[in-house]
Every structure is written in C-alpha cells, then in structure tokens.
Design an enzyme around this catalytic site. Structure first.
Site: not given
Ligand code: G6P
Length: 608
Positions: A2, A27, A75, A101-102, A481, A485, A488, A504, A603
């Site tokens: 949010c 957000r 969100w 937000n929260g 990673e 990527k 997501e 395994h 994010k």
């Molecule tokens: C969210 C984002 C990710 C990020 C993670 C941790 O899930 O979509 O891209 O890696 O949060 O966020 P931070 O701000 O703590 O790196």
C-alpha cells in the site's frame, strides 16, 4: 504494501495526489482512491484497478476541487480488491476519511465493539474501524481524537487522516512502515516513499515509530506517543525526479537493468580509498571483528539470495562461519545468537517487516547489526548499529535488478574489507581483489553487451511449462535469483536446484518438455555441472548454459548459451545474473505480462 499520500497547500490537491500515487504504485496496485476536503465536506472517488483508472474517473484529479486531501494505492490484505474495500474509508457520518498501510491486528474485536454500538460497516477491511473510532472520539479536537484512536490499535500501521470540519489540516501516524513528511513552500505533504514527493520538494522528515504529525500548508508539528511536540531534523534528498522516471525505456525493469553498471560503481567506488576498502560511518578493529564467532545474514526475497552469495564469498575469503537465514524463519527460530554474532541485514527498501523483526530479535540477544540498505533513512537503516548504503538510486520495478546487484557489491566489499582486516588476504591477493571489485561495473556492462541474443532465445523458449535452474556453490546461489526473476514476472513455474541434488528426486520431473538452465561459471566445478547437464539431456531436456565468455566446451554440452564475462570468479554471481534478468524480461514480454507490476506482488512488503 500500500502507498499513501497526503497533501495540504494552495493548489488543487487531487492531481498532486494522483501524481504521487503513480509513483507509489510499485507498493500495490489492486485498487486506488482519493479524497479531498471541500467546503466542510469530504469528496471521495475510489475504484478497483490501477491508478490510471482512478485518474480516468477523476479527469486526472481535475474533477475533485479542494486543496487538502489523501490518496491510497492498495495491496489487499483484508478483503478482496473491490471498489468498496478500496481506501480511503469514511466514518459513519462522513466526518473522517482514512488511508492505511499495514494491518490492524485487533480489528475484529474493535469491529464487534463498534457494531454492538450500532455502527454499520461498509467494507471488509481492517481499516474501516479506524474511521469509526475517530468519529467516536472526536469532540472538536483532532489531535486528541487521533491519539485516542491510535491508542486502541494493535498491529503495524501508517495512517493518513482528514476531517471534514478541520480545513487544511491533515494528520498522519506511524507505528511501523515507512512515512516521510515533505516540506514545501505554502504546502506540505506526507507519503510512504520519497519518490512520491521529489517532484515538489526535496526537504523531508523521516518519521519514527510511535510518532504522529499534524500538517497545515504553513506548519508541520510532530508529536511523540504521549502527544508531546518533538523536534525532528530535515534531510535533503540527493537524487532528481528523473531517477524515478522511465527515461525512454518501455519498462522500469529494463531501465534498471541498464543502470546496473552505474549503480554498482556508485556502491563500490566511494568505498575504495588509497587501494583499501573503507566504509563511511563504519569501522571495526581486528579484535572486534575476531570477537564474532559467526556471521548471520538475514533478508527476504532477492535480498536473501544476495545473502546466500555473500555467505559463499565471505566464508571463502574470511574463513568465518556464515549462515544465510530467511528473516521470516529466523525471527521465530529461537536463534542461537549473542554478542559474538555479527548480523548482516540486507534490504533494498529498508522496510521489509520480517527483516525488521528478525533484526530486533537478534539485536535483543546481543548481536551487533550491520545493515546493507538502499533507501536512506529507512527503518532498517535507522535500527542497525551500522549501515552500508548501496546507492542504487530509486528502484521502481517490482522485480529487483540493480537492487540485487548492488547488494552483492556491498557484500563483496564487506568480504574483502574483513579478509584484509583479519589478515586472510594481503599483499597481491588483496590488491587483486580490489582491482576485481573496481572492474565489476565494466564487467556488468560487458555482460549486457555480450548477450544481445538473449531476446531471441527468450522468444524461442517463452512457451515453457516449468523449468529448472541448476548450479553449484555460487552458481547455485545465482540460480536461485535467476529462477525467482523468471517466475515473478512471467508466471512460469521454475525452481532452483543445487545441481548435485537433482538426481536424488527432481530428475523424476525431467522429460523432453523441460528446459534446464545450467549455470557453469565455477571453473573448479565445471566438469561436475557438465555431468549434471548430461544427466538431464539423457532424459530429453533442453539445456541453456550460462558460461564464462570464451568457454568453448559448453557449446558441445548445451543447446543454447548465455555468457558471463570473465573476472574474479568469486564475484561471478553479479555478472551471470545479468543475462538471466534479461532472459526473464524478454520471456515475460513475449508472454504479454505486466513486467513492472506482476500480479499479486508488491515491492515493499511491510506486513508479516
Ligand atoms: C519483495 C520484493 C522483492 C524483494 C523482497 C525483499 O518481495 O518484491 O524484490 O527482494 O521484497 O525486499 P527488500 O526491500 O527487503 O530488499
């Protein structure tokens, strides 16, 4: 999670609020809403969908007259993303509007209490209780209504409040989650992130937990939990609004991939002085460093993946045991941590709820905490004993790219610094590591340049069912990673696997429909990964290899190849991730996905 914005000033509020909201959409983007105060009434428009939809409904905000208001991009946590559940939420008689937000953890009890008094709720959200409580406690004094309401709330929240009867006045409250006040001339603002403010002001106040602020166009007053006025310092944001714009690219993600050479340079160069790694505002004696019997790296998402790379590199260079722990697990694990633990918390936003909670848990047990953070003034940065800022500039795309590579850069710097201090890398080896660090920005650029064919490969492979990323050691950490990527932003299922582990169990899933991405940048393990490539090929899989530039043997093994330029092998995660970021981008583009705003994600994750 949010985004909220508040504005009080001399120009029409809604267009300013919508502009701020657009910059906060990373957000959350389930729904959006705006409310303005006008001649003793509150005028509100809110709707399911993106901020652009809200902008259409309000003629870019021009349809809503008034110079003071709030806005929100959501969100969803409590209640589906519908028009009714969208924020702002109004109190029963329309006196108050609230954005939040929260999570209000005790909302069910509060709702039952209010319903017993006859209040009729319109939404399924936890937020609506706040609006009703404000109206219940308001006796002509806004500050006391806000304080009495906040005292009833449990959980994590940032609130924005406007009252129909208090012209030009806004309140905001912070209990957890980011809140920044912007100081303008004859106008003032608040927002979840500075990106929403920089087009109008660069002078900001970072709010702390337990604080609230009263804003009028001329004045900002910050109060502590007891209602006492608190003096706050004003900080100056150093970057320009252009940094938060697309700059000619179709997506923020591509812009941010391309910015990586500069971002990595900005992380590394200022920390190398006279051929040595030196951090501003952070130093330690050899004895202090030796007093730690282990290092724990904690983070979430991609930042955790950076932490896993950090574990390999720090252990290799410093011979100190390092654990990389998911913050959401660490916080509840009754961790074996004391004053002999150095905790490294890694976070782009500096606001991730689980990372903050894990830090608190470990710091209470005596750990010293070093944070690696991008956002200046964020909660994690302020909570930690020391900070290494990554200086990546604002990252807007939900899928992190330059955030991740600059976290790697900071961890590499730390590893080299610690190895030097402990006498584990000296003389030529130390100088070589410094030269390798300094070479990284151009190697990242070379990694972009070497892989122009990645678009073609992605278009060829975009109709994938499910795939595997395999690697060993640092390649395995990078595979995590690379896999994240892809899934997501393209919604294609993929999994990262330690290559040796495949046989395994997971090899049962390998057939001729599968693509396996094999990361092969650890020369000592090259023959081992080649064996794994042969195992999956023997079962019909196709293989996309990621190999060091100039490695010819890979052509005999893989169906297609992406390249990572050669440099210090310990730092190879940074160069091999770049083609995988591009691969994910082009697969998502070929599948018509919303690259910058993948479904269901946000994010900055400020809820548990
Ligand atoms: C969210 C984002 C990710 C990020 C993670 C941790 O899930 O979509 O891209 O890696 O949060 O966020 P931070 O701000 O703590 O790196």
């Amino acid at each position: 999670m949010c985004g909220i914005v508040g504005y009080t000033g001399h120009v029409q509020a809604a267009p300013v609020l919508l502009d701020g909201l657009r910059r906060l959409e990373y957000r959350g983007y389930d729904s959006a809403g705006v409310v303005v105060q006008d001649e003793g009434a509150l005028k509100m428009v809110k709707a399911n969908g993106a901020v652009s939809h809200l902008a259409e409904l309000t003629g870019g905000g021009r349809a809503l007259e008034g110079v003071c208001g709030l806005a929100h991009t959501r969100w969803a946590t409590h209640g589906a993303p519908t028009d009714t559940n969208a924020h702002p939420h109004l109190s029963e008689h329309g006196l108050f509007a609230v954005v939040h937000n929260g999570i209000i953890e005790n909302f069910a009890a509060l709702r039952a209490e209010l319903e017993a008094e006859g209040v009729v709720f319109r939404s399924e959200t936890d937020t609506e209780v706040v609006a009703h409580l404000l109206e219940r406690y308001y006796d002509g004094e806004l500050k006391s209504a806000v304080m009495r309401t906040a005292a009833r709330l449990e959980g994590s929240y940032v609130l924005g409040v406007v009252c129909a009867r208090e012209p030009g006045k806004l309140f905001c409250v912070k209990e957890a989650g980011p809140l920044i006040i912007g100081l303008g001339v004859g106008e003032n603002f608040f927002a979840s992130d500075v990106t929403a403010l920089v087009s109008r002001t660069k002078n900001v106040i970072y709010m702390d937990d337990g604080e609230m602020a009263e804003l009028t166009p001329e004045r900002i007053t910050v109060y502590d939990r007891t209602g006492r006025e608190t003096a706050k310092s004003v900080s100056h944001v150093v970057w320009d609004i252009e940094a938060a714009e697309k700059g000619g690219y179709e997506h923020f993600m591509m812009k941010e991939i391309m910015e990586q050479p500069r971002a990595v340079r900005n992380t590394i160069e200022p920390r190398i002085r006279g051929g040595q790694v030196e951090f501003e505002g952070f130093s330690m004696t050899r004895e202090e460093l030796e007093s730690f019997d282990k290092i724990v790296i904690t983070a979430c998402g991609s930042a955790y993946h950076a932490g896993v790379v950090g574990k390999y590199v720090i252990e290799k260079l410093c011979r100190i045991p390092v654990e990389a722990e998911l913050a959401s697990e660490l916080r509840y694990s009754d961790p074996i941590i004391d004053e002999h633990t150095l905790l490294i918390a890694v976070s782009q936003s500096g606001e991730t709820a689980d990372t903050i909670a894990a830090m608190r848990e470990c710091m209470e047990r005596g750990a010293r905490c070093l944070a690696i953070v991008n956002v200046v003034g964020s909660t994690i940065a302020r909570l930690a004993d020391n900070v290494i800022y990554t200086h990546a500039g604002p990252e807007i795309a939900v899928a992190t790219t330059k955030g991740y590579t600059t976290q790697l850069a900071a961890l590499y710097l730390f590893a080299v610094w610690a190895a030097g201090l402990l006498g584990r890398a000296g003389g030529e080896r130390y100088d070589g590591l410094i030269a390798s660090l300094r070479a990284l920005p151009s190697l990242v650029q070379r990694s972009i340049d070497l892989n122009v064919h990645v678009k073609y490969l992605a278009e060829r492979w975009h109709e994938l069912g499910s795939l595997f990323f395999i690697g060993r050691n640092i390649d395995y950490a990078a595979a995590m990673e690379g896999s994240l990527k892809l899934k997501e932003i393209s919604y294609i299922h993929s999994e990262a696997y330690a290559a040796g582990e495949l046989k395994h169990d997971t090899i049962a899933l390998i057939d001729e429909k599968r693509l396996v991405v094999a990361l092969c940048c650890q020369s000592a393990l090259f023959d081992k990964i080649v064996s794994n490539i042969r195992e999956v090929k023997a079962r019909g899989a196709k293989v996309l290899g990621v190999a060091p530039e100039g490695n010819r043997r890979i052509f005999a093994e893989a169906d297609d190849v992406l390249f990572a330029p050669r440099g210090e092998e310990l730092f190879s995660a940074m160069t091999e991730i770049v083609p995988l970021q591009l691969f994910a981008y082009y697969v998502a583009a070929a599948n018509g996905c919303d690259i910058d705003k993948p479904r269901n994600l946000a994010k900055s994750v400020t809820v548990e």
